[in-house]
Design an enzyme around this catalytic site. Structure first.
Site, PDB file in Angstrom:
ATOM      1  N   HIS A  72       0.839  -1.203   0.000  1.00  0.00           N
ATOM      2  CA  HIS A  72       0.000   0.000   0.000  1.00  0.00           C
ATOM      3  C   HIS A  72       0.870   1.248   0.000  1.00  0.00           C
ATOM      4  O   HIS A  72       1.675   1.456   0.894  1.00  0.00           O
ATOM      5  CB  HIS A  72      -0.931   0.003   1.222  1.00  0.00           C
ATOM      6  N   TYR A 200      -9.592   5.645   6.625  1.00  0.00           N
ATOM      7  CA  TYR A 200      -9.797   6.030   8.025  1.00  0.00           C
ATOM      8  C   TYR A 200     -10.846   7.139   8.008  1.00  0.00           C
ATOM      9  O   TYR A 200     -10.576   8.242   7.516  1.00  0.00           O
ATOM     10  CB  TYR A 200      -8.492   6.546   8.639  1.00  0.00           C
ATOM     11  N   PRO A 292      -5.741   0.623  18.231  1.00  0.00           N
ATOM     12  CA  PRO A 292      -5.350   0.130  16.902  1.00  0.00           C
ATOM     13  C   PRO A 292      -5.339   1.185  15.790  1.00  0.00           C
ATOM     14  O   PRO A 292      -4.912   0.891  14.674  1.00  0.00           O
ATOM     15  CB  PRO A 292      -6.397  -0.956  16.603  1.00  0.00           C
ATOM     16  N   LYS A 296      -0.177   0.100  15.012  1.00  0.00           N
ATOM     17  CA  LYS A 296       1.179   0.034  15.567  1.00  0.00           C
ATOM     18  C   LYS A 296       1.442  -1.138  16.522  1.00  0.00           C
ATOM     19  O   LYS A 296       2.590  -1.403  16.884  1.00  0.00           O
ATOM     20  CB  LYS A 296       1.500   1.346  16.317  1.00  0.00           C
ATOM     21  N   TYR A 384       3.406   6.525  10.200  1.00  0.00           N
ATOM     22  CA  TYR A 384       2.555   5.402   9.783  1.00  0.00           C
ATOM     23  C   TYR A 384       3.391   4.259   9.191  1.00  0.00           C
ATOM     24  O   TYR A 384       3.145   3.093   9.490  1.00  0.00           O
ATOM     25  CB  TYR A 384       1.494   5.869   8.776  1.00  0.00           C
TER      26      TYR A 384
HETATM   27  P1  RFL Z   1      -0.297 -11.696  21.796  1.00  0.00           P
HETATM   28  O1  RFL Z   1      -0.668 -11.768  20.362  1.00  0.00           O
HETATM   29  O2  RFL Z   1      -1.351 -11.303  22.767  1.00  0.00           O
HETATM   30  O3  RFL Z   1       0.307 -13.106  22.194  1.00  0.00           O
HETATM   31  C1  RFL Z   1       0.576 -13.459  23.524  1.00  0.00           C
HETATM   32  C2  RFL Z   1       0.484 -14.952  23.663  1.00  0.00           C
HETATM   33  O4  RFL Z   1       0.795 -15.321  25.005  1.00  0.00           O
HETATM   34  C3  RFL Z   1      -0.125 -16.315  25.456  1.00  0.00           C
HETATM   35  N1  RFL Z   1      -0.188 -16.239  26.912  1.00  0.00           N
HETATM   36  C4  RFL Z   1       0.447 -17.110  27.726  1.00  0.00           C
HETATM   37  N2  RFL Z   1       1.206 -18.171  27.464  1.00  0.00           N
HETATM   38  C5  RFL Z   1       1.703 -18.863  28.521  1.00  0.00           C
HETATM   39  N3  RFL Z   1       1.445 -18.528  29.805  1.00  0.00           N
HETATM   40  C6  RFL Z   1       0.693 -17.465  30.117  1.00  0.00           C
HETATM   41  N4  RFL Z   1       0.454 -17.151  31.380  1.00  0.00           N
HETATM   42  C7  RFL Z   1       0.149 -16.706  29.056  1.00  0.00           C
HETATM   43  N5  RFL Z   1      -0.633 -15.615  28.985  1.00  0.00           N
HETATM   44  C8  RFL Z   1      -0.824 -15.346  27.693  1.00  0.00           C
HETATM   45  C9  RFL Z   1      -1.429 -15.944  24.758  1.00  0.00           C
HETATM   46  O5  RFL Z   1      -2.307 -17.056  24.648  1.00  0.00           O
HETATM   47  C10 RFL Z   1      -0.926 -15.463  23.397  1.00  0.00           C
HETATM   48  O6  RFL Z   1      -0.874 -16.508  22.445  1.00  0.00           O
HETATM   49  O7  RFL Z   1       0.936 -10.693  22.028  1.00  0.00           O
HETATM   50  P2  RFL Z   1       2.213 -10.396  21.069  1.00  0.00           P
HETATM   51  O8  RFL Z   1       2.826 -11.669  20.565  1.00  0.00           O
HETATM   52  O9  RFL Z   1       3.026  -9.413  21.801  1.00  0.00           O
HETATM   53  O10 RFL Z   1       1.571  -9.686  19.771  1.00  0.00           O
HETATM   54  C11 RFL Z   1       0.963  -8.429  19.843  1.00  0.00           C
HETATM   55  C12 RFL Z   1      -0.129  -8.293  18.784  1.00  0.00           C
HETATM   56  O11 RFL Z   1      -0.994  -9.406  18.879  1.00  0.00           O
HETATM   57  C13 RFL Z   1      -0.921  -6.977  18.932  1.00  0.00           C
HETATM   58  O12 RFL Z   1      -0.078  -5.909  19.261  1.00  0.00           O
HETATM   59  C14 RFL Z   1      -1.664  -6.597  17.622  1.00  0.00           C
HETATM   60  O13 RFL Z   1      -2.618  -7.546  17.278  1.00  0.00           O
HETATM   61  C15 RFL Z   1      -2.354  -5.232  17.746  1.00  0.00           C
HETATM   62  N6  RFL Z   1      -3.146  -4.861  16.571  1.00  0.00           N
HETATM   63  C16 RFL Z   1      -2.541  -4.331  15.447  1.00  0.00           C
HETATM   64  N7  RFL Z   1      -1.204  -4.191  15.390  1.00  0.00           N
HETATM   65  C17 RFL Z   1      -0.602  -3.719  14.260  1.00  0.00           C
HETATM   66  O14 RFL Z   1       0.639  -3.579  14.245  1.00  0.00           O
HETATM   67  N8  RFL Z   1      -1.313  -3.392  13.125  1.00  0.00           N
HETATM   68  C18 RFL Z   1      -2.668  -3.511  13.092  1.00  0.00           C
HETATM   69  O15 RFL Z   1      -3.269  -3.265  12.031  1.00  0.00           O
HETATM   70  C19 RFL Z   1      -3.344  -3.962  14.292  1.00  0.00           C
HETATM   71  N9  RFL Z   1      -4.671  -4.111  14.319  1.00  0.00           N
HETATM   72  C20 RFL Z   1      -4.547  -5.015  16.589  1.00  0.00           C
HETATM   73  C21 RFL Z   1      -5.277  -4.608  15.442  1.00  0.00           C
HETATM   74  C22 RFL Z   1      -5.204  -5.547  17.703  1.00  0.00           C
HETATM   75  C23 RFL Z   1      -6.582  -5.675  17.687  1.00  0.00           C
HETATM   76  N10 RFL Z   1      -7.193  -6.233  18.844  1.00  0.00           N
HETATM   77  C24 RFL Z   1      -8.223  -7.184  18.802  1.00  0.00           C
HETATM   78  C25 RFL Z   1      -6.630  -5.988  20.142  1.00  0.00           C
HETATM   79  C26 RFL Z   1      -6.662  -4.733  15.412  1.00  0.00           C
HETATM   80  C27 RFL Z   1      -7.317  -5.231  16.541  1.00  0.00           C
HETATM   81  C28 RFL Z   1      -8.825  -5.282  16.481  1.00  0.00           C
HETATM   82  C1  PHB Z   2      -6.824  -4.241  10.170  1.00  0.00           C
HETATM   83  O1  PHB Z   2      -6.815  -4.485   8.952  1.00  0.00           O
HETATM   84  O2  PHB Z   2      -7.236  -5.068  10.991  1.00  0.00           O
HETATM   85  C2  PHB Z   2      -6.357  -2.919  10.654  1.00  0.00           C
HETATM   86  C3  PHB Z   2      -5.762  -2.039   9.761  1.00  0.00           C
HETATM   87  C4  PHB Z   2      -5.352  -0.786  10.203  1.00  0.00           C
HETATM   88  C5  PHB Z   2      -5.538  -0.440  11.520  1.00  0.00           C
HETATM   89  C6  PHB Z   2      -6.092  -1.324  12.430  1.00  0.00           C
HETATM   90  C7  PHB Z   2      -6.523  -2.578  11.989  1.00  0.00           C
HETATM   91  O3  PHB Z   2      -5.160   0.805  11.936  1.00  0.00           O
END
Ligand code: RFL
Ligand code: PHB
Length: 389
Positions: A72, A200, A292, A296, A384
């Site tokens: 993108h 956005y 989100p 980041k 970004y």
């Molecule tokens: P995770 O993915 O939460 O993984 C942690 C893992 O640890 C396990 N765990 C344990 N294991 C053993 N013992 C315990 N006591 C434990 N407690 C927990 C869990 O089961 C899990 O498997 O953390 P990690 O690896 O640091 O990754 C972080 C990312 O998942 C998170 O920052 C992103 O998903 C955030 N996020 C986005 N980030 C981006 O860079 N770009 C995006 O477009 C973006 N969109 C989003 C997002 C997060 C969202 N939600 C639902 C919070 C969109 C959404 C909607």
């Molecule tokens: C997504 O595709 O899930 C997404 C993209 C951009 C964002 C957050 C989530 O800022």
């Protein structure tokens, strides 16, 4: 059992660290509380910075990503019916890619399994012992049996609700938090994306985001009340609300269909300091959360992994502890900038319950400024696509 680095959490942070260290001959064991299918079932991030993609390449797991990701060049910002583009490519000659977190995690699992990497699933009662000593160890139970792993270091990659952060005594740990008075209701649908770039959208009815995974898989979000539950929203109600928040030109061409996933995420900014305590290092969501809006979260997790990986390599291969000693300082310097950008984008585009007419005018002026000012667009683009590691 003994390993060099015991990694708690088999999400993207833990798996990426394990894979990178393995390629340098550094031994790890990953402990994951859930099953692999459970982790893969979580629909989360969609946008990857090039720094993240480079790290996946360095880990030898970018073959499918390089083939299937969508590059993108920019993004669209809208306000009611008005819209403008921010071209990262034209402004700073950089881009981001669309490649879902589910796919990143799947690729990492496959690579770890192909190399016989040790991942223990369904672990319970994980406890970190002696992190501030020279001989840390981790205990846990699996199938009702107690296990113990001796290690040199512990990497706490267990997300926001994990145990690693809680292991650092409150006398050492300082936490900073902001809870936003709304959430995001997200759906995934097997429909073509409404536009080839992300939109956005700010509107009088609240924020909306049009994102995607591929040409027939769309991801849409709308700002919702924290008291809402996904069951309150039928698919028809979701699509109706989304159409009212995006420019009518986009609403008219939006293809709707049944949702295949629907969930609500609360929005939070959170940082814990320091990110290292003795031989315990916190990475990713275990140490910090961003709303989100700036995409980041996963990308900031990746920069933590970059610093920790290089610190570990410097320690094991060169006998130099400088990288590990400076891990917390280096990671936090970048984390706080991602926090600022995510907070800024959230504040710019959402409707807040207590907003006064003056606050609304300020928000509008800020969007107008971004729309018309080159320097403001460059600043937005640089943040970004991701600040340098
Ligand atoms: P995770 O993915 O939460 O993984 C942690 C893992 O640890 C396990 N765990 C344990 N294991 C053993 N013992 C315990 N006591 C434990 N407690 C927990 C869990 O089961 C899990 O498997 O953390 P990690 O690896 O640091 O990754 C972080 C990312 O998942 C998170 O920052 C992103 O998903 C955030 N996020 C986005 N980030 C981006 O860079 N770009 C995006 O477009 C973006 N969109 C989003 C997002 C997060 C969202 N939600 C639902 C919070 C969109 C959404 C909607
Ligand atoms: C997504 O595709 O899930 C997404 C993209 C951009 C964002 C957050 C989530 O800022």
């Amino acid at each position: 059992m003994r390993t060099q680095v015991c990694i708690i959490g088999g999400g993207p942070s833990g798996l990426l660290l394990s894979q990178l260290l393995h390629r340098k001959g550094i031994d790890t064991i990953v402990l994951e509380r859930k099953t692999k299918d459970y982790v893969l079932g979580r629909i989360r991030a969609g946008i990857l910075e090039t720094g993240f993609v480079d790290l996946m390449r360095e880990a030898g797991v970018a073959e499918r990503l390089d083939k299937e990701c969508y590059v993108h060049d920019g993004t669209v910002i809208s306000y009611g019916d008005e819209q403008f583009g921010i071209s990262f490519k034209d402004l700073i000659d950089k881009t981001v890619v669309v490649y879902g977190q589910t796919e990143v995690t799947r690729d990492l699992y496959e690579a770890r399994e192909a190399m016989d990497g040790q991942i223990v699933y369904n672990v319970e009662s994980v406890t970190i012992h002696g992190a501030d000593s020279d001989a840390p160890y981790v205990t846990y139970a699996v199938d009702g049996t107690e296990q113990r792993i001796e290690c040199d270091f512990v990497a706490g990659c267990d997300g926001f609700h994990g145990v690693s952060r809680q292991t650092i005594p409150l006398s050492v740990r300082k936490e900073y938090e902001k809870i936003y008075p709304f959430g995001w209701l997200g759906i995934l649908s097997e429909t073509p994306p409404v536009h080839d770039e992300l939109i956005y959208a700010s509107s009088d009815r609240g924020f909306a985001l049009c994102s995607m995974r591929n040409e027939n898989l769309s991801r849409y979000y709308i700002q919702c009340a924290l008291s809402d539950s996904p069951d309150d929203w039928t698919d028809a109600a979701f699509w109706e609300e989304l159409k009212r928040r995006i420019p009518s030109e986009m609403a008219e061409k939006l293809v709707t269909g049944p949702s295949i996933e629907k969930s609500i995420a609360p929005l939070r900014s959170f940082v814990t300091e320091p990110m290292r305590w003795g031989r315990l290092f916190l990475c990713g969501d275990a140490a910090h959360i961003v709303p989100p809006t700036g995409a980041k979260g996963l990308n900031t997790a990746a920069s933590d992994i970059h610093y920790l990986y290089h610190g570990m390599v410097q320690h094991y291969l060169d006998g130099d502890s400088e990288g590990l000693d400076r891990y917390s300082e280096k990671a936090l310097a970048r984390v706080w900038k991602a926090e600022r950008f995510s907070w800024w984008m959230t504040s710019l585009l959402h409707r807040y319950p207590e907003q006064s007419p003056f606050d609304l005018k300020m928000q509008r002026a800020e969007i107008d400024f971004l729309c018309s000012n080159h320097a403001a667009q460059v600043a937005m683009a640089e943040n970004y696509v991701g600040l340098p590691y």
